[in-house]
Write an enzyme that holds these catalytic residues in place. Sequence first.
Site, PDB file in Angstrom:
ATOM      1  N   ASP A   1      45.793  47.390  59.042  1.00  0.00           N
ATOM      2  CA  ASP A   1      46.247  47.526  57.654  1.00  0.00           C
ATOM      3  C   ASP A   1      46.168  46.126  57.051  1.00  0.00           C
ATOM      4  OD1 ASP A   1      47.617  47.697  55.272  1.00  0.00           O
ATOM      5  OD2 ASP A   1      49.239  48.940  56.060  1.00  0.00           O
TER       6      ASP A   1
ATOM      7  N   SER B   1      34.981  43.650  41.693  1.00  0.00           N
ATOM      8  CA  SER B   1      34.687  44.797  40.823  1.00  0.00           C
ATOM      9  C   SER B   1      34.325  44.238  39.449  1.00  0.00           C
ATOM     10  CB  SER B   1      35.952  45.658  40.711  1.00  0.00           C
ATOM     11  OG  SER B   1      35.842  46.561  39.634  1.00  0.00           O
TER      12      SER B   1
ATOM     13  N   TYR C   1      44.908  46.908  38.934  1.00  0.00           N
ATOM     14  CA  TYR C   1      43.623  46.773  39.634  1.00  0.00           C
ATOM     15  C   TYR C   1      42.855  45.556  39.120  1.00  0.00           C
ATOM     16  CZ  TYR C   1      39.135  48.245  41.657  1.00  0.00           C
ATOM     17  OH  TYR C   1      37.963  48.296  42.369  1.00  0.00           O
TER      18      TYR C   1
ATOM     19  N   ALA D   1      44.017  42.910  37.663  1.00  0.00           N
ATOM     20  CA  ALA D   1      44.686  41.669  38.087  1.00  0.00           C
ATOM     21  C   ALA D   1      44.319  41.330  39.526  1.00  0.00           C
ATOM     22  CB  ALA D   1      46.206  41.823  37.955  1.00  0.00           C
ATOM     23  N   SER D   2      44.302  42.340  40.397  1.00  0.00           N
ATOM     24  CA  SER D   2      43.992  42.070  41.807  1.00  0.00           C
ATOM     25  C   SER D   2      42.546  41.617  41.976  1.00  0.00           C
ATOM     26  CB  SER D   2      44.275  43.311  42.671  1.00  0.00           C
ATOM     27  OG  SER D   2      43.313  44.330  42.435  1.00  0.00           O
ATOM     28  N   LYS D   3      41.652  42.178  41.170  1.00  0.00           N
ATOM     29  CA  LYS D   3      40.230  41.829  41.324  1.00  0.00           C
ATOM     30  C   LYS D   3      39.906  40.495  40.652  1.00  0.00           C
ATOM     31  CE  LYS D   3      38.964  45.292  43.893  1.00  0.00           C
ATOM     32  NZ  LYS D   3      38.450  45.071  45.258  1.00  0.00           N
TER      33      LYS D   3
HETATM   34  N1  LIG Z   1      33.986  52.887  44.218  1.00  0.00           N
HETATM   35  C1  LIG Z   1      33.947  52.130  43.127  1.00  0.00           C
HETATM   36  O1  LIG Z   1      33.637  52.606  42.004  1.00  0.00           O
HETATM   37  C2  LIG Z   1      34.226  50.663  43.211  1.00  0.00           C
HETATM   38  C3  LIG Z   1      33.928  49.867  42.103  1.00  0.00           C
HETATM   39  C4  LIG Z   1      34.198  48.510  42.149  1.00  0.00           C
HETATM   40  C5  LIG Z   1      34.749  47.947  43.285  1.00  0.00           C
HETATM   41  N2  LIG Z   1      35.030  48.745  44.343  1.00  0.00           N
HETATM   42  C6  LIG Z   1      35.639  48.111  45.524  1.00  0.00           C
HETATM   43  O2  LIG Z   1      34.893  48.429  46.671  1.00  0.00           O
HETATM   44  C7  LIG Z   1      35.760  48.433  47.800  1.00  0.00           C
HETATM   45  C8  LIG Z   1      35.543  49.722  48.582  1.00  0.00           C
HETATM   46  O3  LIG Z   1      35.869  50.798  47.740  1.00  0.00           O
HETATM   47  P1  LIG Z   1      35.378  52.300  48.006  1.00  0.00           P
HETATM   48  O4  LIG Z   1      34.976  52.847  46.710  1.00  0.00           O
HETATM   49  O5  LIG Z   1      34.446  52.337  49.139  1.00  0.00           O
HETATM   50  O6  LIG Z   1      36.774  52.972  48.394  1.00  0.00           O
HETATM   51  P2  LIG Z   1      37.147  54.137  49.430  1.00  0.00           P
HETATM   52  O7  LIG Z   1      36.012  55.068  49.595  1.00  0.00           O
HETATM   53  O8  LIG Z   1      38.469  54.651  49.003  1.00  0.00           O
HETATM   54  O9  LIG Z   1      37.312  53.303  50.768  1.00  0.00           O
HETATM   55  C9  LIG Z   1      38.282  52.303  50.843  1.00  0.00           C
HETATM   56  C10 LIG Z   1      38.295  51.723  52.236  1.00  0.00           C
HETATM   57  O10 LIG Z   1      39.321  50.723  52.284  1.00  0.00           O
HETATM   58  C11 LIG Z   1      40.209  51.046  53.348  1.00  0.00           C
HETATM   59  N3  LIG Z   1      41.556  50.624  53.032  1.00  0.00           N
HETATM   60  C12 LIG Z   1      42.331  50.965  51.975  1.00  0.00           C
HETATM   61  N4  LIG Z   1      43.539  50.383  52.104  1.00  0.00           N
HETATM   62  C13 LIG Z   1      43.511  49.682  53.262  1.00  0.00           C
HETATM   63  C14 LIG Z   1      44.465  48.889  53.954  1.00  0.00           C
HETATM   64  N5  LIG Z   1      45.702  48.690  53.469  1.00  0.00           N
HETATM   65  N6  LIG Z   1      44.102  48.327  55.129  1.00  0.00           N
HETATM   66  C15 LIG Z   1      42.861  48.520  55.614  1.00  0.00           C
HETATM   67  N7  LIG Z   1      41.920  49.252  55.025  1.00  0.00           N
HETATM   68  C16 LIG Z   1      42.250  49.828  53.858  1.00  0.00           C
HETATM   69  C17 LIG Z   1      40.097  52.545  53.527  1.00  0.00           C
HETATM   70  O11 LIG Z   1      40.384  52.914  54.862  1.00  0.00           O
HETATM   71  P3  LIG Z   1      41.754  53.508  55.411  1.00  0.00           P
HETATM   72  O12 LIG Z   1      42.337  54.394  54.351  1.00  0.00           O
HETATM   73  O13 LIG Z   1      41.308  54.216  56.645  1.00  0.00           O
HETATM   74  O14 LIG Z   1      42.608  52.312  55.719  1.00  0.00           O
HETATM   75  C18 LIG Z   1      38.601  52.772  53.283  1.00  0.00           C
HETATM   76  O15 LIG Z   1      37.873  52.482  54.452  1.00  0.00           O
HETATM   77  C19 LIG Z   1      37.175  48.277  47.258  1.00  0.00           C
HETATM   78  O16 LIG Z   1      37.591  46.934  47.389  1.00  0.00           O
HETATM   79  C20 LIG Z   1      37.035  48.639  45.801  1.00  0.00           C
HETATM   80  O17 LIG Z   1      38.012  48.035  44.993  1.00  0.00           O
HETATM   81  C21 LIG Z   1      34.780  50.083  44.349  1.00  0.00           C
END
Ligand SMILES: NC(=O)c1ccc[n+]([C@@H]2O[C@H](COP(=O)([O-])OP(=O)(O)OC[C@H]3O[C@@H](n4cnc5c(N)ncnc54)[C@H](OP(=O)(O)O)[C@@H]3O)[C@@H](O)[C@H]2O)c1
Length: 271
Positions: free
Chosen positions: A65, A144, A157, A159-161
């Site tokens: 985590d 992002s 979100y 703010a974190s990014k």
């Molecule tokens: N999808 C988009 O449109 C988009 C756009 C811009 C940026 N992003 C960024 O891309 C990254 C991946 O996003 P995604 O779209 O692939 O999301 P996703 O499909 O929801 O996958 C998120 C991943 O992060 C893991 N995760 C979440 N909280 C966690 C924690 N506390 N500890 C460890 N692992 C954790 C989840 O695994 P577990 O739940 O198994 O822990 C999962 O493997 C993120 O940083 C997101 O902000 C995504």
Amino acid sequence: MGKPSRVILITGASDGIGAELARQWAARHREAVVLVLAARSLDKLEGVAAACRSAGASVLVEPCDVGVKADCDRLVASTVHAHGRIDVLVNNAGVSAHALLSDVPDLGWYEDVMRTNLWGAVWCTHAALPHLLASRGQIVAVSSLAGLVGVPGRTAYSASKFAMTGFFEALRVEVAARGVSVTIAYPGVVDTQIRYRGYDALGRPAGRSGLDERGAMSVETCARLILDGTEARTRDIVMSAKGRAGRWLKLIAPGLVDRLALKALNQEAKA
Ligand SMILES: NC(=O)c1ccc[n+]([C@@H]2O[C@H](COP(=O)([O-])OP(=O)(O)OC[C@H]3O[C@@H](n4cnc5c(N)ncnc54)[C@H](OP(=O)(O)O)[C@@H]3O)[C@@H](O)[C@H]2O)c1
């Protein structure tokens, strides 16, 4: 003796972009890579690991985590204990959130968003840094477009990014002369479940997307762009034409960017 396999540590590798990145890394480099896959869901990680192993990569699965510093430290320690080095750290784990600040009664979950998206990346990077300096390795941060332009309805979100962007831009300059590169990826809307899982105003899983999902980038394309950019040690990977234009537009016509963002928010509210 041949070249040692490159050790690639990916957080958030159980689903979405991180899982696809792992699969593409394995398919592209086969036995030349060791993948360390971290997330909380062990069963899902095992599924991704099986696909990577069948492509020829070695895989270590690590429950973690990233919102818990001790987990981040343990992840790095286990990786180095098992493989002796880290060549690439991909800070990808992240959570989404969608709410107007005026609708949020309690800010507790804002801290959770920061802990996962910012602190998780900071803790993993700090623990891995001595090993990345030793290998003259690479750091990848998945930020992002919301980390470049403030998005209404996404104060937590964004703010974190933005914070991730600031941290990794500053670190980039600190470590460049020591042979470590920092690549920041800025995806737009990518077709994953992140928004459905993300927080709503009350801190519950939203169960719906607050964005227009039409025209979302495929997860395969997003992962390929990150992999290509990482291999080229690209500074920033800004993923869509709209994102690239928005970055410049913000400098010359910031009010117009605000109006476009508000219009998008109002359209979402009507949808
Ligand atoms: N999808 C988009 O449109 C988009 C756009 C811009 C940026 N992003 C960024 O891309 C990254 C991946 O996003 P995604 O779209 O692939 O999301 P996703 O499909 O929801 O996958 C998120 C991943 O992060 C893991 N995760 C979440 N909280 C966690 C924690 N506390 N500890 C460890 N692992 C954790 C989840 O695994 P577990 O739940 O198994 O822990 C999962 O493997 C993120 O940083 C997101 O902000 C995504």
